[in-house]
Design an enzyme around this catalytic site. Structure first.
Site, PDB file in Angstrom:
ATOM      1  N   CYS A  44       0.832  -1.212   0.000  1.00  0.00           N
ATOM      2  CA  CYS A  44       0.000   0.000   0.000  1.00  0.00           C
ATOM      3  C   CYS A  44       0.865   1.261   0.000  1.00  0.00           C
ATOM      4  O   CYS A  44       0.672   2.155  -0.816  1.00  0.00           O
ATOM      5  CB  CYS A  44      -0.923  -0.002   1.215  1.00  0.00           C
ATOM      6  SG  CYS A  44      -1.797   1.554   1.433  1.00  0.00           S
ATOM      7  N   CYS A  49      -1.260   1.632  -3.253  1.00  0.00           N
ATOM      8  CA  CYS A  49      -2.286   2.677  -3.092  1.00  0.00           C
ATOM      9  C   CYS A  49      -1.717   4.100  -3.013  1.00  0.00           C
ATOM     10  O   CYS A  49      -2.198   5.005  -3.702  1.00  0.00           O
ATOM     11  CB  CYS A  49      -3.094   2.444  -1.821  1.00  0.00           C
ATOM     12  SG  CYS A  49      -3.454   0.722  -1.477  1.00  0.00           S
ATOM     13  N   LYS A  52       0.339   5.276  -6.125  1.00  0.00           N
ATOM     14  CA  LYS A  52      -0.658   5.282  -7.216  1.00  0.00           C
ATOM     15  C   LYS A  52      -1.567   6.511  -7.109  1.00  0.00           C
ATOM     16  O   LYS A  52      -1.774   7.223  -8.080  1.00  0.00           O
ATOM     17  CB  LYS A  52      -1.472   3.978  -7.145  1.00  0.00           C
ATOM     18  CG  LYS A  52      -2.560   3.771  -8.180  1.00  0.00           C
ATOM     19  CD  LYS A  52      -3.885   4.388  -7.890  1.00  0.00           C
ATOM     20  CE  LYS A  52      -4.547   3.991  -6.609  1.00  0.00           C
ATOM     21  NZ  LYS A  52      -5.080   2.635  -6.562  1.00  0.00           N
ATOM     22  N   TYR A 179      -8.458  -3.599 -11.776  1.00  0.00           N
ATOM     23  CA  TYR A 179      -8.198  -2.308 -11.131  1.00  0.00           C
ATOM     24  C   TYR A 179      -6.888  -1.697 -11.646  1.00  0.00           C
ATOM     25  O   TYR A 179      -6.830  -0.539 -12.023  1.00  0.00           O
ATOM     26  CB  TYR A 179      -7.926  -2.504  -9.642  1.00  0.00           C
ATOM     27  CG  TYR A 179      -9.038  -2.738  -8.687  1.00  0.00           C
ATOM     28  CD1 TYR A 179      -9.466  -1.719  -7.848  1.00  0.00           C
ATOM     29  CD2 TYR A 179      -9.616  -3.994  -8.544  1.00  0.00           C
ATOM     30  CE1 TYR A 179     -10.440  -1.943  -6.884  1.00  0.00           C
ATOM     31  CE2 TYR A 179     -10.592  -4.228  -7.578  1.00  0.00           C
ATOM     32  CZ  TYR A 179     -10.994  -3.189  -6.755  1.00  0.00           C
ATOM     33  OH  TYR A 179     -11.947  -3.418  -5.810  1.00  0.00           O
ATOM     34  N   GLU A 183      -6.529   1.645 -13.861  1.00  0.00           N
ATOM     35  CA  GLU A 183      -6.020   2.837 -13.173  1.00  0.00           C
ATOM     36  C   GLU A 183      -4.751   3.352 -13.856  1.00  0.00           C
ATOM     37  O   GLU A 183      -4.616   4.560 -14.120  1.00  0.00           O
ATOM     38  CB  GLU A 183      -5.732   2.518 -11.700  1.00  0.00           C
ATOM     39  CG  GLU A 183      -7.006   2.291 -10.905  1.00  0.00           C
ATOM     40  CD  GLU A 183      -6.791   2.020  -9.422  1.00  0.00           C
ATOM     41  OE1 GLU A 183      -7.760   2.115  -8.674  1.00  0.00           O
ATOM     42  OE2 GLU A 183      -5.653   1.694  -9.016  1.00  0.00           O
ATOM     43  N   HIS A 443     -27.490  21.030  -2.720  1.00  0.00           N
ATOM     44  CA  HIS A 443     -27.574  21.608  -4.060  1.00  0.00           C
ATOM     45  C   HIS A 443     -26.627  22.795  -4.215  1.00  0.00           C
ATOM     46  O   HIS A 443     -26.502  23.571  -3.274  1.00  0.00           O
ATOM     47  CB  HIS A 443     -29.020  22.061  -4.294  1.00  0.00           C
ATOM     48  CG  HIS A 443     -29.262  22.548  -5.676  1.00  0.00           C
ATOM     49  ND1 HIS A 443     -29.291  21.706  -6.773  1.00  0.00           N
ATOM     50  CD2 HIS A 443     -29.468  23.804  -6.141  1.00  0.00           C
ATOM     51  CE1 HIS A 443     -29.519  22.434  -7.848  1.00  0.00           C
ATOM     52  NE2 HIS A 443     -29.620  23.700  -7.505  1.00  0.00           N
ATOM     53  N   GLU A 448     -26.233  14.918  -5.289  1.00  0.00           N
ATOM     54  CA  GLU A 448     -27.631  15.118  -4.882  1.00  0.00           C
ATOM     55  C   GLU A 448     -28.555  14.186  -5.665  1.00  0.00           C
ATOM     56  O   GLU A 448     -29.636  13.827  -5.184  1.00  0.00           O
ATOM     57  CB  GLU A 448     -28.062  16.579  -5.056  1.00  0.00           C
ATOM     58  CG  GLU A 448     -28.155  17.064  -6.484  1.00  0.00           C
ATOM     59  CD  GLU A 448     -28.574  18.544  -6.563  1.00  0.00           C
ATOM     60  OE1 GLU A 448     -29.663  18.869  -6.113  1.00  0.00           O
ATOM     61  OE2 GLU A 448     -27.770  19.351  -7.080  1.00  0.00           O
TER      62      GLU A 448
HETATM   63  P1  NDP Z   1      -7.232  -8.347 -11.101  1.00  0.00           P
HETATM   64  O1  NDP Z   1      -7.273  -9.774 -10.736  1.00  0.00           O
HETATM   65  O2  NDP Z   1      -8.295  -7.418 -10.640  1.00  0.00           O
HETATM   66  O3  NDP Z   1      -7.135  -8.186 -12.674  1.00  0.00           O
HETATM   67  C1  NDP Z   1      -6.259  -8.968 -13.453  1.00  0.00           C
HETATM   68  C2  NDP Z   1      -6.595  -8.725 -14.909  1.00  0.00           C
HETATM   69  O4  NDP Z   1      -5.661  -9.376 -15.737  1.00  0.00           O
HETATM   70  C3  NDP Z   1      -7.974  -9.269 -15.273  1.00  0.00           C
HETATM   71  O5  NDP Z   1      -8.552  -8.360 -16.174  1.00  0.00           O
HETATM   72  C4  NDP Z   1      -7.644 -10.598 -15.914  1.00  0.00           C
HETATM   73  O6  NDP Z   1      -8.591 -10.988 -16.876  1.00  0.00           O
HETATM   74  C5  NDP Z   1      -6.332 -10.266 -16.605  1.00  0.00           C
HETATM   75  N1  NDP Z   1      -5.484 -11.428 -16.801  1.00  0.00           N
HETATM   76  C6  NDP Z   1      -5.138 -12.382 -15.903  1.00  0.00           C
HETATM   77  N2  NDP Z   1      -4.309 -13.277 -16.461  1.00  0.00           N
HETATM   78  C7  NDP Z   1      -4.115 -12.895 -17.731  1.00  0.00           C
HETATM   79  C8  NDP Z   1      -3.373 -13.433 -18.828  1.00  0.00           C
HETATM   80  N3  NDP Z   1      -2.655 -14.542 -18.701  1.00  0.00           N
HETATM   81  N4  NDP Z   1      -3.419 -12.773 -20.004  1.00  0.00           N
HETATM   82  C9  NDP Z   1      -4.157 -11.649 -20.138  1.00  0.00           C
HETATM   83  N5  NDP Z   1      -4.883 -11.111 -19.152  1.00  0.00           N
HETATM   84  C10 NDP Z   1      -4.862 -11.723 -17.954  1.00  0.00           C
HETATM   85  O7  NDP Z   1      -5.801  -7.885 -10.605  1.00  0.00           O
HETATM   86  P2  NDP Z   1      -5.099  -6.496 -10.465  1.00  0.00           P
HETATM   87  O8  NDP Z   1      -3.668  -6.829 -10.606  1.00  0.00           O
HETATM   88  O9  NDP Z   1      -5.690  -5.447 -11.338  1.00  0.00           O
HETATM   89  O10 NDP Z   1      -5.438  -6.099  -8.961  1.00  0.00           O
HETATM   90  C11 NDP Z   1      -5.181  -7.017  -7.903  1.00  0.00           C
HETATM   91  C12 NDP Z   1      -5.996  -6.667  -6.685  1.00  0.00           C
HETATM   92  O11 NDP Z   1      -5.428  -5.547  -6.062  1.00  0.00           O
HETATM   93  C13 NDP Z   1      -7.441  -6.271  -6.972  1.00  0.00           C
HETATM   94  O12 NDP Z   1      -8.292  -7.366  -7.063  1.00  0.00           O
HETATM   95  C14 NDP Z   1      -7.757  -5.405  -5.803  1.00  0.00           C
HETATM   96  O13 NDP Z   1      -8.236  -6.200  -4.752  1.00  0.00           O
HETATM   97  C15 NDP Z   1      -6.437  -4.776  -5.444  1.00  0.00           C
HETATM   98  N6  NDP Z   1      -6.359  -3.386  -5.923  1.00  0.00           N
HETATM   99  C16 NDP Z   1      -7.264  -2.464  -5.460  1.00  0.00           C
HETATM  100  C17 NDP Z   1      -7.225  -1.171  -5.903  1.00  0.00           C
HETATM  101  C18 NDP Z   1      -8.230  -0.185  -5.410  1.00  0.00           C
HETATM  102  O14 NDP Z   1      -8.888  -0.457  -4.402  1.00  0.00           O
HETATM  103  N7  NDP Z   1      -8.409   0.956  -6.060  1.00  0.00           N
HETATM  104  C19 NDP Z   1      -6.222  -0.716  -6.859  1.00  0.00           C
HETATM  105  C20 NDP Z   1      -5.333  -1.755  -7.287  1.00  0.00           C
HETATM  106  C21 NDP Z   1      -5.412  -3.029  -6.832  1.00  0.00           C
HETATM  107  P3  NDP Z   1      -9.974 -11.720 -16.469  1.00  0.00           P
HETATM  108  O15 NDP Z   1     -10.909 -10.644 -16.014  1.00  0.00           O
HETATM  109  O16 NDP Z   1     -10.425 -12.344 -17.761  1.00  0.00           O
HETATM  110  O17 NDP Z   1      -9.644 -12.720 -15.430  1.00  0.00           O
END
Ligand code: NDP
Length: 460
Positions: A44, A49, A52, A179, A183, A443, A448
């Protein structure tokens, strides 16, 4: 009773581990040791976080000169200086790491700046070879980004690398639709990088409300991000074979057959729990299929003296959740008050531009569960409409027909993260649609609309 070196030994100095260690030591007088092999603050603070969000702030200034001019200001945008920002960013991270260290020291926690592994139910071994015993061990080692299984995947960056770049690439391909991918697509686009994003599925942000996902995808495209869904990498090679370090320029062929050169590729393809080589399985701790530590509602593992919290358990991977899990652990183990962790109705935000704030069920999940009404509005907010921008915001409530309770609230708007924190209180308290209706609007604001939607848009 055996005489242990510590009442609690925590492995990992991130959000969850630091909170549990300092509360156990500071509030219950427990003798606590903590080992951290990298930097205090964990994902984080050091590589997630916090940096970022500072990059989100930095990227939002890109549009401001133009908007300010629409409001009558004479302002010129002179471009973005990555190194000037990065220097300040790292100074801030150093400051925060110092705060974390001091908090631990002031609470009486003994820290070890080294890797620790588990030997047995009550013993840890430091990288130096020294062994220490503890009545309880808390595993809070977090997770790390993973690259997909693909030849030359090492050429790609992961999110950890972004904060340390020497220069910003002129162009980048971001792979993933979660995410982190979304982002960073918005952040880097805002900083002036030409961003292309490949997502293998039909729509980004799987698991979030469909309408919200649709609006964010459309807004990202309207801003100039080349978002390709149903697309993945087939092949990637170094543009210059003599420069094959992570983050070096690559030539990519997509599943569409299209080939393009990028200054860099960023893999945002998910994260994996940090359990490799920790000695957990040998000690009797059960790991799940993804390598996560399997725990019960009290964060207790298969070995009664070993607990685990945060991303290493792969429950809900969010900092405030890890902190809650750490507090519940201390309450349970050191204060004699067994406290399960409440993972229901967790508000969260995705810091895209515009942001997504969300709590509760998506329309799709709620409709599977019971009959619902959906109240939804989408409009151009005053501030950006005045400046001639077309961007729209979305406010949506998913309501139970039977109980009238708000099952889900989804907001796509600037500062939606701030809004959903407050809406989350009402939803957590079990507010009904009628409770929202009898709340007077503030407002003129965007939010709102959340209390002025009188008629359902649809029922399901
Ligand atoms: P996620 O698991 O959310 O996303 C991973 C993405 O990569 C998905 O779209 C997935 O596709 C894709 N993917 C996985 N494997 C492959 C592959 N072999 N080839 C191509 N695409 C692939 O992970 P993140 O790394 O984005 O985030 C991890 C966690 O960190 C989040 O779940 C969240 O809990 C936390 N986080 C929270 C944030 C916030 O609160 N603002 C910000 C950043 C992270 P598919 O959907 O098809 O599986």
């Amino acid at each position: 009773m055996a005489d242990f070196d510590y009442d609690l030994f925590v492995i990992g100095g991130g959000s969850g581990g630091v909170r549990a260690a300092r509360v156990a030591a500071g509030e219950t007088g427990a003798r606590v040791g903590l080992a951290e092999e990298s930097r205090y603050g964990g994902t984080c603070v050091i590589r997630g976080c916090v940096p970022k969000k500072l990059m989100v702030f930095a990227s939002a200034y890109g549009d401001m000169p133009e908007t300010a001019r629409a409001y009558g200001w004479n302002i010129a945008g002179d471009g973005f200086d990555w190194l000037r920002f990065r220097t300040r960013l790292h100074a801030e991270l150093d400051r925060l790491e110092g705060v974390y260290r001091r908090i631990l020291g002031n609470s009486g926690v003994t820290t070890y700046d080294t890797r620790a592994t588990v030997v047995d139910a009550h013993t840890v071994r430091l990288a130096s070879g020294e062994t220490l015993t503890a009545k309880h061990i808390l595993v809070a080692t977090g997770g790390r980004p993973v690259r997909p299984e693909l030849p030359n995947a090492h050429l790609g960056l992961v999110s950890d690398d972004i904060f340390n770049l020497g220069t910003l690439p002129r162009s980048i391909l971001i792979v993933g639709g979660g995410y982190i991918a979304c982002e960073f697509a918005c952040i880097l686009h805002g900083l002036g990088v030409k961003v292309t994003q490949f997502y293998r599925g039909a729509q980004i942000l799987r698991g979030f409300d469909d309408e919200a996902r649709g609006l964010i995808a459309e807004s990202m495209r309207d801003r100039g991000i080349a978002l390709h869904t149903g697309t993945n990498i087939v092949e990637m090679t170094a543009q210059n074979p003599d420069n094959a370090a992570p983050g070096s320029p690559v030539r990519v062929t997509a599943t569409t057959g299209h080939t393009e050169d990028f200054d860099a590729v960023l893999f945002a393809t998910g994260r994996t729990p940090n359990t490799d080589g920790l000695g957990l399985e040998q000690a009797g701790v059960k790991l799940g299929r993804g390598g996560e530590v399997v725990v019960d509602d009290y964060s207790q593992t298969a070995v009664p003296s070993i607990y685990a919290i945060g991303d290493v358990t792969n429950r809900v991977n969010l900092t405030p959740v890890a902190i809650r899990e750490g507090m519940a652990f201390v309450e349970t183990v050191f204060k004699g008050n067994p406290t399960p962790v409440d993972h229901d109705l967790i508000p969260s935000a995705v810091f895209t531009q515009p942001e997504l704030g969300t709590v509760g069920l998506t329309e799709e999940a709620a409709a599977e569960q019971e009959p619902i009404e959906v109240y939804c509005t989408s409009f151009k907010p005053m501030q950006s409409a005045f400046a001639g921008h077309d961007e729209r915001v979305l406010m949506k409530l998913v309501v139970s027909k039977a109980t009238r309770r708000i099952l889900g609230c989804h907001i796509v708007a600037p500062e939606a993260g701030e809004m959903i924190q407050l809406a989350g209180i009402a939803v957590k308290m079990g507010a009904t649609k009628e409770d929202f209706d009898r709340t007077v609007a503030v407002h003129p604001t965007m939010s709102e609309e959340i209390v002025t939607m009188r008629h359902p848009t649809r029922s399901a």
